[in-house]
Design a protein around this motif. Structure first.
Motif, PDB file in Angstrom:
ATOM      1  N   PHE A 218       0.859  -1.188   0.000  1.00 46.85           N
ATOM      2  CA  PHE A 218       0.000   0.000   0.000  1.00 46.85           C
ATOM      3  C   PHE A 218       0.896   1.239   0.000  1.00 46.85           C
ATOM      4  O   PHE A 218       1.620   1.476   0.964  1.00 46.85           O
ATOM      5  CB  PHE A 218      -0.910   0.000   1.223  1.00 46.85           C
ATOM      6  CG  PHE A 218      -1.895  -1.145   1.270  1.00 46.85           C
ATOM      7  CD1 PHE A 218      -2.497  -1.632   0.108  1.00 46.85           C
ATOM      8  CD2 PHE A 218      -2.237  -1.740   2.487  1.00 46.85           C
ATOM      9  CE1 PHE A 218      -3.412  -2.680   0.144  1.00 46.85           C
ATOM     10  CE2 PHE A 218      -3.152  -2.800   2.532  1.00 46.85           C
ATOM     11  CZ  PHE A 218      -3.731  -3.269   1.366  1.00 46.85           C
ATOM     12  N   ILE A 219       0.818   2.017  -1.080  1.00 46.23           N
ATOM     13  CA  ILE A 219       1.735   3.158  -1.239  1.00 46.23           C
ATOM     14  C   ILE A 219       0.900   4.434  -1.290  1.00 46.23           C
ATOM     15  O   ILE A 219       0.094   4.628  -2.221  1.00 46.23           O
ATOM     16  CB  ILE A 219       2.550   3.010  -2.553  1.00 46.23           C
ATOM     17  CG1 ILE A 219       3.174   1.610  -2.638  1.00 46.23           C
ATOM     18  CG2 ILE A 219       3.618   4.100  -2.662  1.00 46.23           C
ATOM     19  CD1 ILE A 219       3.005   0.929  -3.959  1.00 46.23           C
ATOM     20  N   SER A 220       1.081   5.300  -0.297  1.00 43.55           N
ATOM     21  CA  SER A 220       0.245   6.516  -0.243  1.00 43.55           C
ATOM     22  C   SER A 220       0.894   7.550   0.669  1.00 43.55           C
ATOM     23  O   SER A 220       1.738   7.208   1.498  1.00 43.55           O
ATOM     24  CB  SER A 220      -1.138   6.171   0.325  1.00 43.55           C
ATOM     25  OG  SER A 220      -1.027   5.906   1.709  1.00 43.55           O
ATOM     26  N   PRO A 221       0.434   8.817   0.554  1.00 44.30           N
ATOM     27  CA  PRO A 221       0.812   9.794   1.573  1.00 44.30           C
ATOM     28  C   PRO A 221       0.185   9.374   2.905  1.00 44.30           C
ATOM     29  O   PRO A 221      -0.841   8.669   2.915  1.00 44.30           O
ATOM     30  CB  PRO A 221       0.171  11.101   1.077  1.00 44.30           C
ATOM     31  CG  PRO A 221      -0.197  10.870  -0.347  1.00 44.30           C
ATOM     32  CD  PRO A 221      -0.409   9.394  -0.499  1.00 44.30           C
ATOM     33  N   ALA A 222       0.764   9.844   4.027  1.00 42.10           N
ATOM     34  CA  ALA A 222       0.282   9.421   5.352  1.00 42.10           C
ATOM     35  C   ALA A 222      -1.214   9.698   5.519  1.00 42.10           C
ATOM     36  O   ALA A 222      -1.953   8.886   6.070  1.00 42.10           O
ATOM     37  CB  ALA A 222       1.081  10.132   6.438  1.00 42.10           C
ATOM     38  N   LEU A 223      -1.666  10.833   5.003  1.00 39.05           N
ATOM     39  CA  LEU A 223      -3.075  11.212   5.193  1.00 39.05           C
ATOM     40  C   LEU A 223      -4.040  10.312   4.420  1.00 39.05           C
ATOM     41  O   LEU A 223      -5.228  10.262   4.717  1.00 39.05           O
ATOM     42  CB  LEU A 223      -3.252  12.669   4.729  1.00 39.05           C
ATOM     43  CG  LEU A 223      -4.543  13.353   5.123  1.00 39.05           C
ATOM     44  CD1 LEU A 223      -4.544  13.669   6.620  1.00 39.05           C
ATOM     45  CD2 LEU A 223      -4.741  14.646   4.325  1.00 39.05           C
ATOM     46  N   LEU A 224      -3.520   9.622   3.431  1.00 37.07           N
ATOM     47  CA  LEU A 224      -4.405   8.849   2.539  1.00 37.07           C
ATOM     48  C   LEU A 224      -4.164   7.347   2.633  1.00 37.07           C
ATOM     49  O   LEU A 224      -4.346   6.602   1.674  1.00 37.07           O
ATOM     50  CB  LEU A 224      -4.226   9.344   1.096  1.00 37.07           C
ATOM     51  CG  LEU A 224      -4.525  10.835   0.889  1.00 37.07           C
ATOM     52  CD1 LEU A 224      -4.266  11.241  -0.556  1.00 37.07           C
ATOM     53  CD2 LEU A 224      -5.968  11.171   1.283  1.00 37.07           C
ATOM     54  N   ARG A 225      -3.770   6.901   3.833  1.00 35.05           N
ATOM     55  CA  ARG A 225      -3.496   5.466   4.044  1.00 35.05           C
ATOM     56  C   ARG A 225      -4.756   4.624   3.901  1.00 35.05           C
ATOM     57  O   ARG A 225      -5.872   5.108   4.100  1.00 35.05           O
ATOM     58  CB  ARG A 225      -2.961   5.245   5.460  1.00 35.05           C
ATOM     59  CG  ARG A 225      -1.560   5.743   5.658  1.00 35.05           C
ATOM     60  CD  ARG A 225      -1.198   5.652   7.124  1.00 35.05           C
ATOM     61  NE  ARG A 225      -1.090   4.275   7.585  1.00 35.05           N
ATOM     62  CZ  ARG A 225      -1.116   3.917   8.879  1.00 35.05           C
ATOM     63  NH1 ARG A 225      -1.281   4.836   9.828  1.00 35.05           N
ATOM     64  NH2 ARG A 225      -0.998   2.659   9.231  1.00 35.05           N
TER      65      ARG A 225
END
Ligand code: ASP
Length: 325
Positions: free
Chosen positions: A203-210
């Motif tokens: 799962f690869i995302s910015p922290a806010l969009l986990r």
């Protein structure tokens, strides 16, 4: 699963009981491996049918209502094309602002109205759980075409079908999901559908969009493995599938956050130099900049084939729910 009670007027005597007949389609949890394989096989037949004949009369006499409270291009038009290619007809309510919804009519009353005229209702709504709520009021099958940040089960079916076609299997692989994993309903559904298939998720995302806790907990509960990353570079070399998503602008309460995150990832031909030659790039579309158009020329870009597959999978699903597959 028991079929929804339907009126004697609408119930065909010659239906095929395939496990999906007269069912609401609300979540991918309704698709254990045998039912998924069945849909894939029927979708293959639908592809052949369209290629050879264009259309058939399997659903002649049937009517589908398309009720969309949120914008859509692919889901809406592929459901309509699927119904029409099988000889059925469509009541298109794609601009609810011109329906009684704009007069304040409730979802319950709207679906109770449409069930008088149609044999099933395809519903897209901005609220999580709206399809399940509508199904409580409606005697005809409801197909969830996206309920807010919840699920998008028919997208996941076509995604899994695409993976199977492109890679030759839909298990034992490394799947990377990139972008807005928090608000992106397609990755919620696809993760759930791929559980218990020996898949390692990245799962690869910015922290806010986990990825939400609920989905991560389900992965753990099913004994599957995931890791979380900020940088695609850390994992791109090991992926069989890179599933890219759009940052879901419409779900942000603070548009400042959206502006900060909207260009978090942009896939270019350079990004793909680090990927395996057999990896495929998928995207539910629409894209708004997260995959550069130069990538379209790369044979690994599977998103337009993925979109076409939606027609065959939705044809298979409609035929199954209406008892004609
Ligand atoms: N079309 C997909 C959906 O309705 C993906 C997206 O909008 O980003 O969820």
């Amino acid at each position: 699963m028991t079929a929804k009670p339907s009126t004697s007027r609408s119930r065909p005597a010659d239906h095929v009981d395939n496990g999906l007949y007269q069912q609401d389609i609300l979540s991918v949890r309704q698709f254990p491996p045998p039912i998924l394989d069945y849909i894939f096989n029927v979708a293959d037949e639908m592809r052949t049918l369209v290629e050879r004949f264009g259309s058939a009369d399997l659903l002649s006499g049937k009517i589908m209502a398309n009720l969309f409270y949120e914008p859509s291009t692919r889901t809406s038009s592929s459901f309509m094309a699927a119904m029409q290619r099988l000889g059925g007809q469509v009541i298109p309510i794609n601009s609810v602002q011109y329906s009684s919804v704009s007069k304040g009519e409730s979802l319950a009353d709207t679906v109770r109205t449409l069930e008088c005229y149609a044999d099933l209702i395809v519903l897209r709504h901005y609220e999580l759980g709206a399809a399940a709520e509508a199904a409580k009021w409606c005697h005809k099958p409801i197909i969830n075409a996206g309920d807010g940040v919840g699920e998008h089960p028919t997208q996941a079916l076509l995604d899994a079908y695409t993976i199977k076609r492109e890679i030759g299997r839909a298990d034992k692989m490394v799947v990377g999901m990139l972008g807005d994993l928090r608000f992106g309903r397609t990755v919620h559904s696809l993760t759930r559908l791929l559980l218990k298939r020996n898949i390692t998720f990245r799962f690869i995302s910015p922290a806010l969009l986990r990825m939400p806790d609920e989905i991560r907990d389900e992965v753990i509960a099913d004994g599957d493995t995931f890791t979380e990353h900020r940088d695609l570079e850390e994992v791109i070399g090991e992926l069989d599938v890179l599933y890219v998503t759009r940052i879901q602008k419409e779900r942000f309460t603070d548009l400042g956050d959206y502006e900060k995150l909207k260009d978090a990832y942009i896939i270019t031909p350079k990004t793909l130099t680090k990927a395996r030659s057999e990896m495929i790039v998928m995207h539910p579309l629409p894209r708004v900049g997260e995959i550069s158009v130069e990538v379209d020329e790369d044979p690994r870009a599977a998103y337009f084939r993925q979109m076409e597959n939606g027609l065959y999978v939705r044809m298979a699903l409609l035929a199954a729910v209406l008892g004609r597959a």
